[in-house]
Design a protein around this motif. Structure first.
Motif, PDB file in Angstrom:
ATOM      1  N   ALA A 128      17.897   4.247  -5.404  1.00  0.00           N
ATOM      2  CA  ALA A 128      16.831   5.197  -5.723  1.00  0.00           C
ATOM      3  C   ALA A 128      17.239   6.596  -5.285  1.00  0.00           C
ATOM      4  O   ALA A 128      17.850   6.750  -4.211  1.00  0.00           O
ATOM      5  N   PRO A 129      16.927   7.616  -6.071  1.00  0.00           N
ATOM      6  CA  PRO A 129      17.296   8.983  -5.690  1.00  0.00           C
ATOM      7  C   PRO A 129      16.754   9.398  -4.333  1.00  0.00           C
ATOM      8  O   PRO A 129      17.416  10.182  -3.634  1.00  0.00           O
ATOM      9  N   VAL A 130      15.583   8.895  -3.948  1.00  0.00           N
ATOM     10  CA  VAL A 130      15.004   9.329  -2.672  1.00  0.00           C
ATOM     11  C   VAL A 130      15.718   8.750  -1.470  1.00  0.00           C
ATOM     12  O   VAL A 130      15.392   9.084  -0.333  1.00  0.00           O
ATOM     13  N   PRO A 139      12.484  12.213   3.339  1.00  0.00           N
ATOM     14  CA  PRO A 139      13.058  10.863   3.388  1.00  0.00           C
ATOM     15  C   PRO A 139      12.124   9.817   2.782  1.00  0.00           C
ATOM     16  O   PRO A 139      10.975   9.677   3.212  1.00  0.00           O
ATOM     17  N   ASN A 140      12.630   9.119   1.771  1.00  0.00           N
ATOM     18  CA  ASN A 140      11.876   8.083   1.072  1.00  0.00           C
ATOM     19  C   ASN A 140      10.534   8.571   0.536  1.00  0.00           C
ATOM     20  O   ASN A 140       9.599   7.800   0.346  1.00  0.00           O
ATOM     21  N   GLY A 309       6.466  -1.722  -7.670  1.00  0.00           N
ATOM     22  CA  GLY A 309       7.276  -0.522  -7.827  1.00  0.00           C
ATOM     23  C   GLY A 309       8.684  -0.642  -7.306  1.00  0.00           C
ATOM     24  O   GLY A 309       9.305   0.374  -6.957  1.00  0.00           O
ATOM     25  N   GLY A 310       9.217  -1.852  -7.255  1.00  0.00           N
ATOM     26  CA  GLY A 310      10.631  -1.988  -6.930  1.00  0.00           C
ATOM     27  C   GLY A 310      11.485  -1.399  -8.039  1.00  0.00           C
ATOM     28  O   GLY A 310      11.085  -1.373  -9.209  1.00  0.00           O
ATOM     29  N   MET A 329       4.031   0.187  -1.949  1.00  0.00           N
ATOM     30  CA  MET A 329       3.732  -0.211  -0.576  1.00  0.00           C
ATOM     31  C   MET A 329       4.587   0.518   0.449  1.00  0.00           C
ATOM     32  O   MET A 329       4.084   0.980   1.454  1.00  0.00           O
ATOM     33  N   PHE A 330       5.883   0.618   0.233  1.00  0.00           N
ATOM     34  CA  PHE A 330       6.724   1.352   1.178  1.00  0.00           C
ATOM     35  C   PHE A 330       8.071   1.645   0.529  1.00  0.00           C
ATOM     36  O   PHE A 330       8.294   1.340  -0.643  1.00  0.00           O
ATOM     37  N   SER A 331       8.967   2.252   1.340  1.00  0.00           N
ATOM     38  CA  SER A 331      10.322   2.568   0.922  1.00  0.00           C
ATOM     39  C   SER A 331      10.320   3.442  -0.333  1.00  0.00           C
ATOM     40  O   SER A 331       9.610   4.454  -0.395  1.00  0.00           O
TER      41      SER A 331
END
Length: 411
Positions: A128-130, A139-140, A309-310, A329-331
């Motif tokens: 992922a670009p982030v 970050p993320n 959203g993976g 949810m995260f990441s």
């Protein structure tokens, strides 16, 4: 050529590495795999022999999830110490005789050190670009914000990595007769990481100081047929809505909310049980619960995809040309939700506000004719050759002894 491909984490982290392995093998190269132990049998079914690395990441579900204690700082430190040592041991055990190492994901603590020790090239690929340090995002985080604040955030992220693992990395490097590092995160990324994400869905941000090659997503072709009962369900009515949260530790009661929401939208439901073991709320014929499924075969036959959203699920749904509703949810998941909204191919719901009512509203927006049309139009723009592009780069890296060659870059 012999190449070591290593991936740690959940299936979303490991499957892209397996996709690249399949492409490298197709070209006649000798592939070694290091993956978590719970995926060894899966890749064996594809003809790969793999060595275990890391742990089988499986979140507790049901009553176990409710009773699971938050780990103490001491337990977290012990786990990190174990993971770093395990990666050094596992990678070193299979890297001898390889011409290059490709490591999937940012949490690759040992790959570049082992490659340095052996005098072979290595590269880390991010999904992922982030995950890339950039003034364009924290970050993320989602794109935007003040560039100076974002860069300060990345400086803090670097300090956090050093606090967690720098001492441990240097301890293992000293054991191997190698010089110490000053910064863990910059060492893990290297100067020329790869971005294994589709450039339409996840465009390359500004990356000062890095030469990033964006290959496109590494997609593993899946020819697995759909189960007969799922085929019968699909044939029995209008296209349903797929709902699944993969490896995310969602509350099992979420199943009730999503079924209510999809029913309120006048649609049938394909409910993927996932690691949370979501289940049906009744025996009505408008819902079916499924386990693992070939998303590439299923998604083109549904009206919309509701998911966490993976990177992999987002890309597969976009390739299928169907609208998406993301519950991040995260990441990197909030990032993919932001991109789906920005492209006009879906909507999202914050995890904290997820309810039957909020999901019904988001699903209604995703099912609007204009959104569906944009989702269909963008499907043909999603690249399907990311693994082939990456394989080209692996061959060049091994030939020239550097990870510098790149498909596209920003600096």
């Amino acid at each position: 050529m012999r190449v070591l491909l290593t991936g740690v984490g959940t299936r979303g982290d490991v499957q892209p590495v397996v996709a690249l392995a399949a492409e490298m093998r197709r070209r006649g190269h000798d592939v070694r795999l290091c993956i978590p132990p719970n995926f060894i049998d899966w890749v064996a079914g594809m003809g790969f022999t793999a060595s275990p690395i890391g742990i089988a990441m499986r979140a507790p579900s049901g009553a176990a999830a409710a009773q699971a204690a938050i780990p103490t700082p001491e337990q977290v430190r012990a786990l990190v110490a174990h993971l770093v040592k395990d990666q050094f041991d596992a990678t070193a055990a299979v890297a001898e005789g390889c011409d290059a190492i490709v490591a999937g994901g940012a949490h690759q603590y040992a790959a570049r050190s082992i490659a340095e020790r052996l005098g072979i090239p290595s590269v880390v690929a991010l999904y992922a670009p982030v995950a890339l340090p950039s003034p364009d995002h924290a970050p993320n985080g989602v794109p935007g914000g003040d560039p100076e604040s974002n860069l300060r955030g990345w400086q803090g992220e670097s300090r956090s990595w050093n606090e967690r693992i720098l001492e441990r990395l240097n301890g293992h490097r000293e054991r191997l007769g190698m010089s110490p590092l000053n910064d863990a995160f910059s060492h893990i990324l290297g100067k020329a990481p790869w971005l294994a994400a589709d450039p339409v869905l996840g465009p390359l941000p500004a990356t000062p100081g890095l030469e990033v090659a964006q290959t496109g997503a590494w997609l593993l072709a899946d020819k697995t047929p759909l189960a007969p009962e799922l085929e019968a369900f699909l044939a029995a009515g209008e296209p349903p809505v797929y709902v699944g949260f993969g490896s995310m530790p969602v509350d099992p009661q979420t199943g009730r909310s999503v079924i209510e929401a999809v029913r309120a939208a006048g649609r049938r439901v394909v409910l993927s049980q996932g690691w949370a073991e979501l289940g049906l709320v009744d025996d009505a014929g408008d819902c079916i619960a499924i386990g693992d499924v070939n998303q590439q075969a299923l998604f083109p036959r549904v009206a919309a995809v509701v998911h966490h959203g993976g990177a992999g699920t987002t890309t597969t749904a976009a390739r299928a040309g169907v609208p998406q509703v993301i519950v991040p949810m995260f990441s990197d998941q909030p990032y993919w939700a932001s991109r789906v909204r920005a492209l006009g191919i879906g909507t999202s719901v914050d995890r904290g506000s997820l309810s039957a009512e909020s999901l019904r509203a988001a699903l209604g927006g995703a099912l609007e004719r204009g959104v569906a049309a944009r989702a269909g139009a963008i499907a043909g723009s999603v690249a399907v050759d990311g693994a082939a592009v990456a394989a080209d780069l692996v061959e060049r890296v091994a030939a020239f002894g550097s990870s510098e060659p790149r498909a596209s870059s920003s600096g």
